[in-house]
Design a protein around this motif. Structure first.
Motif: not given
Length: 189
Positions: A17, A23-24, A27, A30, A88, A92
């Motif tokens: 990270s 952000i993709q 993430a 996740c 994040f 989401i």
């Protein structure tokens, strides 16, 4: 063994990270636990898709501050800045909501679950379609095992929310009723 693997994934993802730019990319780790596009296929792990950004922000903050304890999530969020938390949670909120299982569910159990949801006002705070709002989570089509686990934790007071509402609601609900509620909400159409 399972906890060791999750911890290793969390530590690896923190390093990844820090180097990721979008952000993709950030993430992507996740999704190792929460499933592709936030649709969990991991036991007792929630789907993230369809959650409201304010709810996700509160949960990420609670993990970062260890107000909600689950080692992999506490580890994942400990280095998050406030901007990271917002980024994040906004991301989401863009993930597709979970879809109901192909099978509609046993009519008698669905009717029992529906009656319990109405009796306990689940369809008030979580909306009539269980889509959630603001700081209240989407629970429609969430994993049945996760719903049952979470409801049981609110009942026995081992899971604390940011207020006492869920503990109060779950007080009179029996273990059997928790099973029926989770069954119904996971299959809600």
């Amino acid at each position: 063994m399972h906890k060791t693997i999750i911890t290793a994934l969390a530590l690896t993802s923190i390093a990844f990270s820090a180097a990721a730019e979008t952000i993709q990319e950030r993430a992507a780790t996740c999704f190792a636990c929460h499933g592709e596009k936030g649709q969990s296929e991991t036991e007792n792990t929630p789907s993230l898709g369809g959650q409201q950004a304010p709810y996700a922000l509160i949960q990420l903050f609670m993990f970062r501050e260890k107000l909600r304890t689950f080692e992999p999530m506490n580890e994942m969020t400990k280095a998050f800045t406030d901007d990271d938390l917002r980024t994040f949670s906004d991301f989401i909120a863009t993930l597709p909501k979970p879809v109901p299982p192909a099978a509609a569910g046993e009519p008698a159990r669905m009717a029992q679950g529906q009656a319990l949801a109405q009796q306990n006002r689940c369809n008030s705070c979580h909306n009539t379609d269980f889509s959630g709002k603001e700081n209240v989570p989407r629970i429609a089509n969430q994993r049945e095992d996760y719903l049952a686990k979470t409801l049981a934790e609110y009942k026995d007071n081992s899971r604390h929310g940011y207020d006492g509402t869920m503990a109060d609601v779950m007080g009179p609900v029996t273990k059997e009723q928790i099973t029926d509620l989770a069954y119904y909400i996971a299959r809600f159409r």
